[in-house]
Scaffold this active site. Structure first.
Site, PDB file in Angstrom:
ATOM      1  N   ASP A  28       0.849  -1.183   0.000  1.00 10.19           N
ATOM      2  CA  ASP A  28       0.000   0.000   0.000  1.00 10.19           C
ATOM      3  C   ASP A  28       0.883   1.230   0.000  1.00 10.19           C
ATOM      4  O   ASP A  28       1.996   1.191   0.507  1.00 10.19           O
ATOM      5  CB  ASP A  28      -0.824   0.051   1.279  1.00 10.19           C
ATOM      6  CG  ASP A  28      -2.065  -0.804   1.158  1.00 10.19           C
ATOM      7  OD1 ASP A  28      -2.448  -1.124   0.020  1.00 10.19           O
ATOM      8  OD2 ASP A  28      -2.629  -1.134   2.199  1.00 10.19           O
TER       9      ASP A  28
ATOM     10  N   ASP B  35     -16.476  13.731   9.411  1.00  9.87           N
ATOM     11  CA  ASP B  35     -15.546  12.785   8.785  1.00  9.87           C
ATOM     12  C   ASP B  35     -14.448  12.472   9.795  1.00  9.87           C
ATOM     13  O   ASP B  35     -13.548  13.270  10.019  1.00  9.87           O
ATOM     14  CB  ASP B  35     -14.962  13.417   7.509  1.00  9.87           C
ATOM     15  CG  ASP B  35     -13.988  12.490   6.806  1.00  9.87           C
ATOM     16  OD1 ASP B  35     -13.813  11.345   7.274  1.00  9.87           O
ATOM     17  OD2 ASP B  35     -13.400  12.921   5.790  1.00  9.87           O
TER      18      ASP B  35
ATOM     19  N   ALA C 171     -13.761   3.651   0.197  1.00 11.02           N
ATOM     20  CA  ALA C 171     -12.697   3.467  -0.791  1.00 11.02           C
ATOM     21  C   ALA C 171     -13.296   3.299  -2.189  1.00 11.02           C
ATOM     22  O   ALA C 171     -12.649   3.613  -3.183  1.00 11.02           O
ATOM     23  CB  ALA C 171     -11.846   2.257  -0.419  1.00 11.02           C
ATOM     24  N   GLU C 172     -14.535   2.815  -2.267  1.00 12.23           N
ATOM     25  CA  GLU C 172     -15.173   2.611  -3.568  1.00 12.23           C
ATOM     26  C   GLU C 172     -15.552   3.947  -4.214  1.00 12.23           C
ATOM     27  O   GLU C 172     -15.333   4.154  -5.400  1.00 12.23           O
ATOM     28  CB  GLU C 172     -16.441   1.759  -3.435  1.00 12.23           C
ATOM     29  CG  GLU C 172     -16.179   0.284  -3.203  1.00 12.23           C
ATOM     30  CD  GLU C 172     -15.724  -0.027  -1.783  1.00 12.23           C
ATOM     31  OE1 GLU C 172     -16.018   0.779  -0.869  1.00 12.23           O
ATOM     32  OE2 GLU C 172     -15.049  -1.058  -1.590  1.00 12.23           O
ATOM     33  N   THR C 173     -16.142   4.863  -3.418  1.00 15.83           N
ATOM     34  CA  THR C 173     -16.571   6.141  -3.984  1.00 15.83           C
ATOM     35  C   THR C 173     -15.439   7.160  -3.984  1.00 15.83           C
ATOM     36  O   THR C 173     -15.447   8.108  -4.754  1.00 15.83           O
ATOM     37  CB  THR C 173     -17.717   6.738  -3.157  1.00 15.83           C
ATOM     38  OG1 THR C 173     -17.253   6.922  -1.814  1.00 15.83           O
ATOM     39  CG2 THR C 173     -18.922   5.807  -3.148  1.00 15.83           C
TER      40      THR C 173
ATOM     41  N   SER D 120     -16.244  11.778   0.524  1.00 17.33           N
ATOM     42  CA  SER D 120     -17.027  11.849   1.746  1.00 17.33           C
ATOM     43  C   SER D 120     -17.732  13.200   1.718  1.00 17.33           C
ATOM     44  O   SER D 120     -17.425  14.040   0.875  1.00 17.33           O
ATOM     45  CB  SER D 120     -16.118  11.743   2.978  1.00 17.33           C
ATOM     46  OG  SER D 120     -15.178  12.801   2.971  1.00 17.33           O
TER      47      SER D 120
ATOM     48  N   LYS E 165     -16.283  16.091  -0.768  1.00 17.67           N
ATOM     49  CA  LYS E 165     -14.850  16.249  -1.037  1.00 17.67           C
ATOM     50  C   LYS E 165     -14.313  14.865  -1.338  1.00 17.67           C
ATOM     51  O   LYS E 165     -14.882  13.862  -0.875  1.00 17.67           O
ATOM     52  CB  LYS E 165     -14.127  16.868   0.164  1.00 17.67           C
ATOM     53  CG  LYS E 165     -13.998  15.947   1.361  1.00 17.67           C
ATOM     54  CD  LYS E 165     -12.980  16.483   2.348  1.00 17.67           C
ATOM     55  CE  LYS E 165     -12.683  15.481   3.447  1.00 17.67           C
ATOM     56  NZ  LYS E 165     -13.815  15.124   4.297  1.00 17.67           N
TER      57      LYS E 165
END
Ligand SMILES: Nc1ncnc2c1ncn2[C@@H]1O[C@H](COP(=O)(O)OP(=O)(O)OP(=O)(O)O)[C@@H](O)[C@H]1O
Ligand SMILES: [K+]
Ligand SMILES: [Mg+2]
Length: 677
Positions: free
Chosen positions: A304, A341, A375-377, A380, A392
């Site tokens: 990562d 967030d 993580a998919e979109t 937030s 954002k």
């Protein structure tokens, strides 16, 4: 390498216990598991019979010699047992410490609306318990409500407390750790006997240690060699008798033991156990020896970016307005999108705005519905109560989102985003309704020393691929800075599994680290999957290793330990077989000199007498085992280099060394032994 748990290799109690265990292991039913050593034990038994009943075997004249052979053979077996027992001993000591943390504790189980006190051993999967300040967590589980700081030192050896909270990737707790502040509700995820500590105990105790495929292959080779030499030695007697030379049985047994691979046969299991132990000392739990060996054979490593290659505490370090918006306006939307967030990124945005003294109308965000980062979109934000939406996130995601809302893209967005990205930062676009108002600059730093570590990996022939959800420009900058071989940007969690499959299809072995539930399939697919202890239960169950310190970059050292294990085994096998060949040349002339004194010319080593030559070879064969125990346990000195250079280097050191050592050793021993014969 940190060695928090390291204990001295030869501490007094460990040695005493190992000495005792090496005698217990003489039980033939146990010895048979090590066929090479079993043959030695059998040889010792035969020689003992011949010593005790010399009349029956016609061996009156050689009782003294036979007795000497018996004792040397006995010690050969004991030395091998000692090596294994010593390697096992460290795990046992560690298991005892762990068992102490496992003592029966009480749990506050929630039944309906009441709380009942039960024994921790009565807890089953699915039960819910409350754990409050000062209490021990009664079993493995997931936090379903609340937040607490937990002292995990009982399993990690790390005294700094960790925060565990419901939801997200930090909700897994381990039985036997202690809550030191606040109170949490935990859903138990394992039945008694199957908890993390249970698994840890079984692992360090070696209870579930199975031979790895590599060990099985090597063992088969050793057994084949033993059978071949057994046939050679058994047929030697009639052949010699045919030409009028009578070879005594104890001498033949001595020859056999010198020829069969006793050195590696005696050290093989100690090498494997010690290799796993080194991983454990490093605070990584390997679920099997196979996983450690696979680590040594890795061709591709997937890493990562955020948190592994970089520090991962991505902090807002600037906010840049675009499309004619003012700084105040941009900052206000950035703040409102981040109010709830709770990711480090989100918190840092609010913090930056506060530190820069920018004020905004907090009430706009009131009663809005929060849109969590995924993580998919890659976005937030918040849906305001007046219907407006604020987001954002990754620039291309926000761009698509705005276009879908019928908005336009400001002409200076790309320039600003690229400037941040080519600096290695992560640009987050901020959009209010269908308008992009600015870019947040998230700064992250590459950990020091990464470039050196990756170039070492390259020397070992390992390809590194960085995977990141970040944009290609940021990814390229960080990849260049860190010196990885390749990178994949804008990757979704499922892309990792695709990379792994692609590499595996090319015949490569792949290692990766992960901590989230969405990493679990990839962790299971990888040949070496290292899960973070801080991660989710799903990740930890899918992986074949767990890092108790939750440091994803440790995978690099784990690979080094695996390589060292394979190298140590290879080096000692080479040494052992080279040794046996050399002993053959030392002992054969001596044997024939026993029968035909005229063969004295063959005594090139000018050994004292034929009998002392045989005994010296046998003594050397025995004592080489304990002499090599430290090397077997600590592993051979490890320097990263490519496989073929490594092979030729080891052949020179351990092959040539293995041929020369017996000549010197046997000569020295003969000088002493000859005095008595
Ligand atoms: N809190 C957040 N709110 C909105 N967008 C975010 C937030 N955190 C990250 N992002 C965006 O989503 C992208 C993907 O984030 P994610 O955490 O999945 O991957 P990453 O951390 O960049 O990469 P890695 O796989 O190396 O950890 C980030 O690059 C960033 O653009
Ligand atoms: K041998
Ligand atoms: Mg991430």
């Amino acid at each position: 390498m940190n060695n928090k748990r390291s204990k001295s290799l030869f501490s007094g109690t460990l040695v005493a216990q190992a000495l005792k265990a090496s005698i217990i292991k003489l039980n033939p039913a146990v010895m048979i598991k090590n066929p090479v050593m079993f043959v030695v034990e059998l040889g010792a038994a035969i020689v003992l019979l011949m010593t005790v009943f010399p009349g029956y075997f016609n061996a009156e004249e050689t009782v003294g010699f036979n007795l000497a052979v018996f004792f040397i053979l006995l010690f050969t077996v004991l030395f091998a047992n000692f090596a294994e027992a010593l390697a096992e001993g460290r795990g046992k000591a560690q298991a005892d410490t762990l068992k102490r943390t496992k003592e029966e504790i009480t749990a506050n189980k929630i039944i309906g609306s009441s709380v009942k006190t039960v024994a921790s051993s009565e807890l089953r999967k699915g039960d819910v318990v409350v754990v409050s300040q000062g209490e021990m967590i009664p079993g493995d589980g997931e936090v379903i409500d609340g937040l607490a700081s937990v002292d995990e030192s009982a399993i990690t050896g790390e005294s700094a407390p960790v925060i565990k909270e419901a939801g997200g990737d930090f909700n897994s707790v381990t039985g036997g750790t202690r809550v030191i502040s606040d109170s949490i509700k935990v859903r138990i995820t394992s039945d008694p006997g199957e908890t993390f500590i249970d698994r840890m105990i079984a692992l360090v105790e070696g209870a579930r240690r199975q031979k790895t495929p590599n060990e099985i292959a090597l063992n088969t080779l050793l057994i084949s060699l033993t059978i071949i030499f057994l046939i050679v030695v058994v047929t030697l007697r009639p052949i010699a008798a045919y030409v009028g030379i009578e070879l005594e049985v104890p001498v033949l047994i001595a020859l056999l033991v010198c020829l069969i691979p006793t050195t590696i046969g005696g050290l093989l299991s100690a090498i494997g156990i010690a290799g796993m132990d080194r991983v454990t000392q490093f605070n990584v739990l390997a679920m099997s020896g196979k996983a450690v060996e696979a680590a040594g054979d890795i061709n591709t490593m997937i890493l990562d970016k955020t948190g592994t290659i970089t520090y991962g505490n991505r902090m807002a370090s600037d906010i840049v307005p675009v499309g004619g918006a003012s700084l105040e306006e941009t900052a206000a939307w950035a703040a409102i999108s981040s109010l709830q967030d709770e990711t480090p990124e989100g918190r840092s945005v609010v913090e930056w705005i506060k530190q820069n003294g920018i004020s905004y109308d907090l009430s706009i965000g009131e009663d809005g519905s929060f849109v969590e980062f995924k993580a998919e979109t890659r976005m937030s934000g918040i849906d305001l109560r007046d219907g407006r939406k604020v987001r954002k996130g990754a620039v291309d995601s926000v761009r698509k989102w705005v276009l879908a809302q019928g908005g336009a893209i400001p002409h200076d967005l790309e320039r600003q985003a690229n400037r941040i990205a080519s600096d290695g930062g992560t640009p987050l676009a901020v959009a209010a309704d269908n308008r992009i108002v600015g870019v947040i600059y998230l700064k992250d730093t590459v950990k020091p020393g990464m470039r050196e570590r990756f170039s070492l990996l390259r020397e070992m022939g390992i390809k590194t691929i960085m995977c990141t959800g970040d944009n290609p420009l940021t990814a390229a900058t960080i990849a260049r800075e860190a010196g990885v071989d390749g990178f994949i940007a804008e990757s979704k969690p499922e892309d990792k599994i695709a990379v792994i499959r692609r590499e595996q299809a090319e015949g490569k072995l792949v290692a990766m680290t992960g901590d989230g539930t969405n990493d679990a399939p990839a962790l299971a697919q990888a040949d070496v999957g290292l899960a973070m202890n801080s991660g989710t239960t799903a990740a930890k169950e899918a992986a074949n290793m767990v890092d108790l310190d939750s440091d994803p970059s440790k995978i690099i050292e784990v690979v080094a330990i695996g390589k060292q294990l394979l190298m140590t085994r290879g080096a000692l096998t080479t040494f052992s077989i080279a040794n046996d060949i050399a002993k053959y040349f030392a002992i054969i002339p001596a044997m024939f000199m026993l029968a035909i004194p005229e063969m004295e010319a063959l005594n090139i080593m000018s050994l004292g007498s034929p009998l002392s030559a045989v005994l010296s070879a046998l003594i050397f064969n025995a004592i080489i085992i304990p002499m090599l125990i430290p090397l077997a346990m600590k592993g051979v000195a490890y320097r990263p280099m490519n496989a073929s250079r490594l092979l030729s280097r080891n052949l020179i050191i351990y092959g040539l060394g293995g041929v020369i050592a017996p000549f010197i050793g046997i000569k020295l021993i003969d000088l002493i032994v000859h005095v008595w014969i």
